[in-house]
Design an enzyme around this catalytic site. Structure first.
Site, PDB file in Angstrom:
ATOM      1  CE  LYS A 130      -4.438   1.002   0.249  1.00  0.00           C
ATOM      2  NZ  LYS A 130      -5.622   0.242  -0.187  1.00  0.00           N
ATOM      3  CG  ASP A 170      -7.295   3.350  -0.842  1.00  0.00           C
ATOM      4  OD1 ASP A 170      -7.916   2.283  -0.754  1.00  0.00           O
ATOM      5  OD2 ASP A 170      -7.197   4.141   0.132  1.00  0.00           O
TER       6      ASP A 170
HETATM    7  P1  NDP Z   1     -12.838   7.760  -2.804  1.00  0.00           P
HETATM    8  O1  NDP Z   1     -11.767   8.746  -2.585  1.00  0.00           O
HETATM    9  O2  NDP Z   1     -13.393   7.556  -4.152  1.00  0.00           O
HETATM   10  O3  NDP Z   1     -14.062   8.098  -1.835  1.00  0.00           O
HETATM   11  C1  NDP Z   1     -13.890   8.157  -0.450  1.00  0.00           C
HETATM   12  C2  NDP Z   1     -15.171   8.644   0.182  1.00  0.00           C
HETATM   13  O4  NDP Z   1     -15.073   8.527   1.596  1.00  0.00           O
HETATM   14  C3  NDP Z   1     -15.444  10.115  -0.109  1.00  0.00           C
HETATM   15  O5  NDP Z   1     -16.834  10.323  -0.139  1.00  0.00           O
HETATM   16  C4  NDP Z   1     -14.804  10.785   1.106  1.00  0.00           C
HETATM   17  O6  NDP Z   1     -15.340  12.060   1.419  1.00  0.00           O
HETATM   18  C5  NDP Z   1     -15.131   9.808   2.206  1.00  0.00           C
HETATM   19  N1  NDP Z   1     -14.132   9.929   3.271  1.00  0.00           N
HETATM   20  C6  NDP Z   1     -12.787   9.858   3.139  1.00  0.00           C
HETATM   21  N2  NDP Z   1     -12.184  10.064   4.322  1.00  0.00           N
HETATM   22  C7  NDP Z   1     -13.194  10.279   5.192  1.00  0.00           C
HETATM   23  C8  NDP Z   1     -13.218  10.560   6.574  1.00  0.00           C
HETATM   24  N3  NDP Z   1     -12.085  10.651   7.291  1.00  0.00           N
HETATM   25  N4  NDP Z   1     -14.434  10.703   7.155  1.00  0.00           N
HETATM   26  C9  NDP Z   1     -15.583  10.614   6.434  1.00  0.00           C
HETATM   27  N5  NDP Z   1     -15.612  10.357   5.116  1.00  0.00           N
HETATM   28  C10 NDP Z   1     -14.433  10.196   4.509  1.00  0.00           C
HETATM   29  O7  NDP Z   1     -12.289   6.384  -2.195  1.00  0.00           O
HETATM   30  P2  NDP Z   1     -12.802   4.898  -2.452  1.00  0.00           P
HETATM   31  O8  NDP Z   1     -14.271   4.887  -2.629  1.00  0.00           O
HETATM   32  O9  NDP Z   1     -11.938   4.290  -3.470  1.00  0.00           O
HETATM   33  O10 NDP Z   1     -12.419   4.197  -1.063  1.00  0.00           O
HETATM   34  C11 NDP Z   1     -13.338   4.131   0.042  1.00  0.00           C
HETATM   35  C12 NDP Z   1     -12.904   3.031   0.999  1.00  0.00           C
HETATM   36  O11 NDP Z   1     -12.886   1.770   0.306  1.00  0.00           O
HETATM   37  C13 NDP Z   1     -11.502   3.172   1.594  1.00  0.00           C
HETATM   38  O12 NDP Z   1     -11.485   2.624   2.887  1.00  0.00           O
HETATM   39  C14 NDP Z   1     -10.645   2.314   0.672  1.00  0.00           C
HETATM   40  O13 NDP Z   1      -9.456   1.888   1.301  1.00  0.00           O
HETATM   41  C15 NDP Z   1     -11.594   1.162   0.434  1.00  0.00           C
HETATM   42  N6  NDP Z   1     -11.333   0.343  -0.743  1.00  0.00           N
HETATM   43  C16 NDP Z   1     -11.307   0.907  -1.997  1.00  0.00           C
HETATM   44  C17 NDP Z   1     -11.086   0.109  -3.107  1.00  0.00           C
HETATM   45  C18 NDP Z   1     -11.173   0.639  -4.490  1.00  0.00           C
HETATM   46  O14 NDP Z   1     -11.169  -0.176  -5.422  1.00  0.00           O
HETATM   47  N7  NDP Z   1     -11.294   1.930  -4.704  1.00  0.00           N
HETATM   48  C19 NDP Z   1     -10.800  -1.344  -2.953  1.00  0.00           C
HETATM   49  C20 NDP Z   1     -10.938  -1.840  -1.609  1.00  0.00           C
HETATM   50  C21 NDP Z   1     -11.155  -1.006  -0.562  1.00  0.00           C
HETATM   51  P3  NDP Z   1     -14.482  13.396   1.139  1.00  0.00           P
HETATM   52  O15 NDP Z   1     -14.706  13.694  -0.302  1.00  0.00           O
HETATM   53  O16 NDP Z   1     -15.100  14.402   2.060  1.00  0.00           O
HETATM   54  O17 NDP Z   1     -13.054  13.101   1.484  1.00  0.00           O
END
Ligand code: NDP
Length: 451
Positions: A130, A170
């Site tokens: 990562k 991510d």
């Molecule tokens: P994105 O950046 O596309 O979206 C993240 C979302 O979560 C945004 O809406 C963001 O809001 C919100 N968010 C981020 N940090 C926080 C926080 N501290 N508190 C509240 N909301 C928060 O990321 P992904 O959708 O790709 O990833 C989301 C999760 O899924 C993560 O845990 C990631 O590790 C996991 N994941 C992702 C994969 C992938 O293929 N993308 C695969 C496996 C796991 P804001 O815009 O306000 O930051």
């Protein structure tokens, strides 16, 4: 757990905390795995003799570097860059890159550690890694994001490669960022390879990769629901986040007959009691991916929805909850609210979104509960399929990829059931996922000697 095993866990965790001071997220992720696999390790003394667990918690390599770049106003900015190469026992390091202000070594070590077991569960040959930076793309122009990505890759490119380490997206790293990172990698290394996944369709990407984590989480939830004779049909679903995983979890859950009533970002959440239908979903896609707006704007566009600033969705009554935002976003009080509101199934799309105390609430209440390392593995699995297509110089159809994604999620569910079925027939998905993931990696490490 017997007394000997309990003492083994205590002394192992005390050593880990002493060697990695202040890395609370890393301690949390390791603690969960060690609690689940300790009895197996104790019952197999060669694993203790060979110090397999001690080796697993020490990254094979950590790269930390300076990322200097120039913003649109001409000011010099400096960020921290990282890549944690955790474990390559079963394949090249594989795992996403996160760009978010909160990124630090503890968070990346927890994610790389989780990734090792998740990748093992997918049945594909991928090790765990990562990376990321404390750079936040929020509020930055495309040109700033590009300059940052180019500087980040200028250092990272020496440490990765299609047979060494294959990063992906991510939090904060989507199609735009992967494009800039790939462009700079190609320019510096003078090679067009599958070194990054999540690429655009016209330059080596796989169909269904953007959808895969959210879709995969829904496929996994379907398997869980089926153990109780249920399905998504007619169920009310809470989703947190509004990014890649949340967007496609929302789409698939709706396609499968559910009503998704919430989405969120780090500023608050929206509650739409009428459900987020196809037209509203298209609006969210445009809002988040093109306009790069905030979820608050949804409630301005659709007056049936309410916006709750500074809050998380978990107080809304539901049947199924899918946390898809970030780590530790469901705390004990949130878990109690969910149980009180009628929730009977929690499927994690995010990595480690539920705190240990909240997991205990779910398990005590007898909920169907799956950890992210099982239910969100569809993303990395499809990245693995992208790597295969790149190596074979082929491009598979959406249907081909979907069939494989379905099969992989179903196989992961079966592995959880194999190692996590309780005497009463219910499944402890946390234990099942941890044990199944661990045994494969441990066996490979044993076979390869002390390296
Ligand atoms: P994105 O950046 O596309 O979206 C993240 C979302 O979560 C945004 O809406 C963001 O809001 C919100 N968010 C981020 N940090 C926080 C926080 N501290 N508190 C509240 N909301 C928060 O990321 P992904 O959708 O790709 O990833 C989301 C999760 O899924 C993560 O845990 C990631 O590790 C996991 N994941 C992702 C994969 C992938 O293929 N993308 C695969 C496996 C796991 P804001 O815009 O306000 O930051």
């Amino acid at each position: 757990m017997d007394k000997f095993t309990e003492n083994y866990v205590k002394s192992f965790m005390a050593g880990l905390v002493a060697r990695n001071p202040g890395e609370v997220e890393f301690h949390q992720a390791v603690g969960e795995v060690v609690n689940n696999v300790a009895s197996y390790v104790v019952a197999n003394p060669h694993l203790m003799d060979q110090k397999i667990l001690e080796r697993m918690v020490e990254p094979e390599r950590v790269i930390m570097f300076r990322v200097p770049w120039v913003d649109d106003a001409g000011n010099i900015q400096i960020n921290k860059g990282y890549r944690v190469q955790m474990n390559s026992a079963i394949g090249p390091y594989k795992g996403g890159i996160r760009f978010h202000a909160s990124v630090n070594l503890s968070i990346l070590k927890f994610l790389a550690f989780e990734q090792t077991f998740k990748n093992s569960l997918t049945t594909l040959p991928m090790g765990g890694g990562k990376g990321g930076s404390d750079f936040s793309p929020r509020g930055k122009s495309d040109a700033e994001v590009m300059r940052f990505c180019q500087s980040f890759m200028t250092e990272l490119c020496r440490h990765i490669g299609q047979d060494t380490d294959v990063p992906a997206g991510d939090i904060g790293v989507g199609g735009r960022e992967v494009g800039y990172l790939f462009g700079q990698y190609k320019r510096l290394r003078n090679e067009f390879t599958g070194t990054l996944t999540g690429k655009g369709l016209s330059w080596g990407g796989s169909l269904l990769r953007p959808e895969a984590t959210g879709f995969g989480a829904c496929y996994f939830a379907q398997e869980m629901l089926a153990t109780r004779g249920k399905s998504f049909e007619g169920q009310t679903v809470l989703i947190s986040g509004a990014g890649n995983v949340a967007q496609y979890a929302c789409k698939k859950a709706t396609e499968l007959g559910a009503k998704v009533v919430t989405l969120s970002d780090s500023d608050g959440f929206i509650y739409d009691p009428d459900g987020i239908d196809e037209e509203k979903w298209q609006y969210v896609m445009h809002l988040k991916n093109v306009l790069r707006g905030r979820i608050r704007e949804y409630a301005e566009k659709y007056p049936t929805a309410q916006y709750f600033p500074g809050e998380r969705p978990w107080k809304i009554p539901c049947d199924i909850a899918m946390p898809c935002a970030t780590q530790n976003e469901i705390e004990e009080a949130d878990a109690k609210n969910l149980v009180k509101g009628g929730c009977y199934c929690v499927t994690e799309g995010a990595n480690m979104p539920t705190t240990p105390a909240a997991i205990e609430v779910f398990q005590h209440a007898g909920l169907l509960y799956s950890p992210g390392k099982a239910s969100n593995a569809g993303g990395v699995a499809t990245s693995g399929l992208e790597m295969s297509q790149n190596s074979m110089r082929q491009h598979w159809t959406k249907e081909d990829v979907d069939v494989q994604l379905h099969r992989i999620m179903s196989d992961i569910h079966a592995a959880c059931a194999k190692y996590g079925t309780r005497p009463d027939g219910t499944i402890d998905y946390v234990k099942g996922a941890n044990l199944a993931g661990f045994i494969k990696v441990a066996d490979a490490m044993l076979a390869q000697g002390l390296v």
